[in-house]
Design an enzyme around this catalytic site. Sequence first.
Site, PDB file in Angstrom:
ATOM      1  N   SER A  66      77.503   7.181   6.891  1.00  0.00           N
ATOM      2  CA  SER A  66      78.425   8.216   6.454  1.00  0.00           C
ATOM      3  C   SER A  66      79.413   8.506   7.585  1.00  0.00           C
ATOM      4  O   SER A  66      79.047   8.455   8.762  1.00  0.00           O
ATOM      5  CB  SER A  66      77.674   9.493   6.107  1.00  0.00           C
ATOM      6  OG  SER A  66      76.718   9.262   5.092  1.00  0.00           O
ATOM      7  N   ALA A 124      79.391  13.752   1.992  1.00  0.00           N
ATOM      8  CA  ALA A 124      79.415  14.674   0.860  1.00  0.00           C
ATOM      9  C   ALA A 124      78.985  16.069   1.306  1.00  0.00           C
ATOM     10  O   ALA A 124      79.602  17.076   0.927  1.00  0.00           O
ATOM     11  CB  ALA A 124      78.493  14.156  -0.243  1.00  0.00           C
ATOM     12  N   HIS A 161      77.435   8.194  -5.254  1.00  0.00           N
ATOM     13  CA  HIS A 161      77.141   6.927  -5.935  1.00  0.00           C
ATOM     14  C   HIS A 161      77.398   7.074  -7.440  1.00  0.00           C
ATOM     15  O   HIS A 161      78.287   7.789  -7.866  1.00  0.00           O
ATOM     16  CB  HIS A 161      75.725   6.457  -5.599  1.00  0.00           C
ATOM     17  CG  HIS A 161      75.485   6.269  -4.139  1.00  0.00           C
ATOM     18  ND1 HIS A 161      76.395   5.679  -3.283  1.00  0.00           N
ATOM     19  CD2 HIS A 161      74.428   6.604  -3.353  1.00  0.00           C
ATOM     20  CE1 HIS A 161      75.905   5.653  -2.046  1.00  0.00           C
ATOM     21  NE2 HIS A 161      74.724   6.209  -2.058  1.00  0.00           N
TER      22      HIS A 161
END
Length: 292
Positions: A66, A124, A161
């Site tokens: 990430s 996220a 996803h």
Amino acid sequence: MASVVAERSRTIHLAHSPDADDAFMFWALAAGRIDTGDRRYVHELGDIESLNRRALAGELEVTAVSLHAYAYLADRNALLAHGASIGDRYGPRIVAATPRPAAPRAALGTPGVVVAVPGELTTAFLALKLYQPAARHVVVPFDQIEDYVSAGRADAGLLIHEGQLTYADRGLHLWVDLGEWWHDETGLPLPLGGNVVRRDLGETLMREIARDLKASIEYGLAHRAEALAHAGAYSRGLDASRVDRFVGMYVNAYTVDYGAIGRQAVAELLGRAHRAGLIPTPVDVTFVSAGA
């Protein structure tokens, strides 16, 4: 020492998520469709939060991470300029079993409201905290969040996803698309994930790895039908049209190379995160490109 490591490290452990977009971009490399010289890649699969943790431990030469996690990895790892997952006016989605309130940001900051998130090092999660710093959360495996919210165990869920495409099948409602919010705030796409390479491999090997990864992405795009057929095995139930749509979302021009806008987006994301106190220090981002 770095040059010695580079000379000896011709077997390269490369890790990425078992998801359709990563499967698409790494297919040619895994299938031996491109010439990698004397570099042999050993592919390992893991969910992104696990890979973030493994990267922190320095276990892998190359791994997907990430962009949030990169803030804690930059001293020992460089970002490969190829293989990014960047959402252009779309990204992680906050969903709930109840319809979207008039003021979702305020609702998410209400005491007692809990958001199920896929990991505290995911981008996220970083975007959620930039959007609503007061949001309370519980960590849930990314592929269980929809069921967790449907069962009433959390008030909302943060989906990454393929969950970004399937939440409505479970009767869930979209509250916020964080990629859309980010674009409204900054005018930029939202950089979510990238691939890092350990700096101790040395400049030459890092560039060779960058070339191999870029070649794999370009080969997949040039042989889309074959690459999509391979990616479908990692789609967790998506039909062919949704696999195509999902891959199109996250394997795009920014994936081939961040480019100036993608690089600006990374700097903006990490700069805002530092100014908000969400990461401890400013991040000096280094990109390793196939061409430089």
